[in-house]
Design a protein around this motif. Structure first.
Motif, mmCIF file in Angstrom:
data_model
loop_
_atom_site.group_PDB
_atom_site.id
_atom_site.type_symbol
_atom_site.label_atom_id
_atom_site.label_comp_id
_atom_site.label_asym_id
_atom_site.label_seq_id
_atom_site.Cartn_x
_atom_site.Cartn_y
_atom_site.Cartn_z
ATOM 1 N N TYR A 141 55.547 48.201 36.553
ATOM 2 C CA TYR A 141 56.527 49.242 36.129
ATOM 3 C C TYR A 141 56.229 49.275 34.579
ATOM 4 N N PRO A 142 57.412 48.910 33.631
ATOM 5 C CA PRO A 142 57.910 48.314 32.090
ATOM 6 C C PRO A 142 56.195 48.680 31.001
ATOM 7 N N LEU A 143 55.870 47.552 32.173
ATOM 8 C CA LEU A 143 53.898 47.423 31.011
ATOM 9 C C LEU A 143 52.970 48.440 31.337
ATOM 10 N N LEU A 144 52.969 49.617 32.456
ATOM 11 C CA LEU A 144 52.324 50.374 32.163
ATOM 12 C C LEU A 144 53.261 51.919 31.611
ATOM 13 N N THR A 145 54.218 52.002 31.736
ATOM 14 C CA THR A 145 54.857 52.738 31.141
ATOM 15 C C THR A 145 55.061 52.405 29.134
ATOM 16 N N ARG A 146 54.988 50.928 29.013
ATOM 17 C CA ARG A 146 54.757 50.679 27.291
ATOM 18 C C ARG A 146 53.934 50.952 27.237
ATOM 19 N N LEU A 147 52.195 51.080 27.646
ATOM 20 C CA LEU A 147 50.678 51.603 27.958
ATOM 21 C C LEU A 147 50.906 52.905 27.724
ATOM 22 N N LYS A 148 50.955 53.792 28.494
ATOM 23 C CA LYS A 148 51.090 55.414 28.422
ATOM 24 C C LYS A 148 52.208 55.443 27.485
ATOM 25 N N ASN A 149 52.848 54.583 26.597
ATOM 26 C CA ASN A 149 53.688 55.413 24.951
ATOM 27 C C ASN A 149 52.973 54.904 24.273
ATOM 28 N N ALA A 150 51.813 53.886 24.578
ATOM 29 C CA ALA A 150 51.162 53.362 23.282
ATOM 30 C C ALA A 150 50.135 54.526 22.367
ATOM 31 N N GLY A 151 49.627 55.492 23.910
ATOM 32 C CA GLY A 151 48.567 56.244 24.468
ATOM 33 C C GLY A 151 47.731 55.877 25.046
ATOM 34 N N LEU A 152 47.703 54.138 25.292
ATOM 35 C CA LEU A 152 46.381 53.310 25.793
ATOM 36 C C LEU A 152 45.861 54.113 27.202
ATOM 37 N N LEU A 153 47.073 54.293 27.908
ATOM 38 C CA LEU A 153 47.648 55.518 29.658
ATOM 39 C C LEU A 153 47.468 57.487 29.395
ATOM 40 N N ASN A 154 46.958 57.498 30.199
ATOM 41 C CA ASN A 154 47.831 58.427 31.188
ATOM 42 C C ASN A 154 47.721 58.629 32.466
ATOM 43 N N TYR A 155 48.386 59.606 33.128
ATOM 44 C CA TYR A 155 48.507 59.285 34.215
ATOM 45 C C TYR A 155 48.254 60.971 35.162
ATOM 46 N N ARG A 156 48.438 61.081 36.028
ATOM 47 C CA ARG A 156 48.491 62.119 36.796
ATOM 48 C C ARG A 156 49.152 62.231 38.300
ATOM 49 N N TRP A 157 49.342 63.182 38.986
ATOM 50 C CA TRP A 157 49.747 62.912 40.244
ATOM 51 C C TRP A 157 48.705 63.956 40.922
ATOM 52 N N GLU A 158 49.234 62.583 42.619
ATOM 53 C CA GLU A 158 47.843 63.468 43.149
ATOM 54 C C GLU A 158 48.229 63.382 44.486
ATOM 55 N N GLU A 159 47.975 64.267 45.662
ATOM 56 C CA GLU A 159 48.808 64.381 46.682
ATOM 57 C C GLU A 159 47.543 63.481 47.378
ATOM 58 N N SER A 160 48.962 63.133 48.493
ATOM 59 C CA SER A 160 48.574 61.517 48.830
ATOM 60 C C SER A 160 48.972 62.454 50.819
#
Length: 114
Positions: free
Chosen positions: A50-69
């Motif tokens: 989780y911290p790694l994904l947040t760091r990658l997102k903050n660096a502009g390398l990742l984005n995310y979207r919410w999807e219903e399950s």
């Protein structure tokens, strides 16, 4: 010096590269990312990713979207941004160069000992 510490450091050093590689073809949520890493014998826990994904997102390398399950709460799907795709291409080049260099060095050492 304990071998486990060195092995853990080696795995940590390539974890970002591996996560970006997992996401290169399609978006995934954390459980899918962890399963892919686990299948490859890269054991990673949620507390690490989780911290790694947040760091990658903050660096502009990742984005995310919410999807219903259909089987629980909504899932956060991560994907590469255009910057992330370019970054991954650079890492692929660097990885190949590093792999070749390590192979040359380790094979030379092995050949000298024969």
């Amino acid at each position: 010096m304990k071998i486990e510490n060195t092995k853990a450091q080696m795995r940590k050093g390539v974890l970002e590269f591996c996560i970006l590689s997992v996401l290169k073809d399609e978006d995934a949520y954390v459980a899918e990312i962890l399963d892919t890493l686990k299948d490859a014998k890269l054991l990673v826990v949620e507390g690490t990713i989780y911290p790694l994904l947040t760091r990658l997102k903050n660096a502009g390398l990742l984005n995310y979207r919410w999807e219903e399950s259909t089987s629980g709460p909504p899932r956060k799907y991560y994907g590469l941004t255009e910057t992330g795709k370019l970054f991954l291409n650079e890492l692929n080049t660097t990885w190949s160069e590093l792999q070749n260099a390590v192979n040359i060095v380790t094979n030379q050492k092995a050949n000298k000992n024969e």
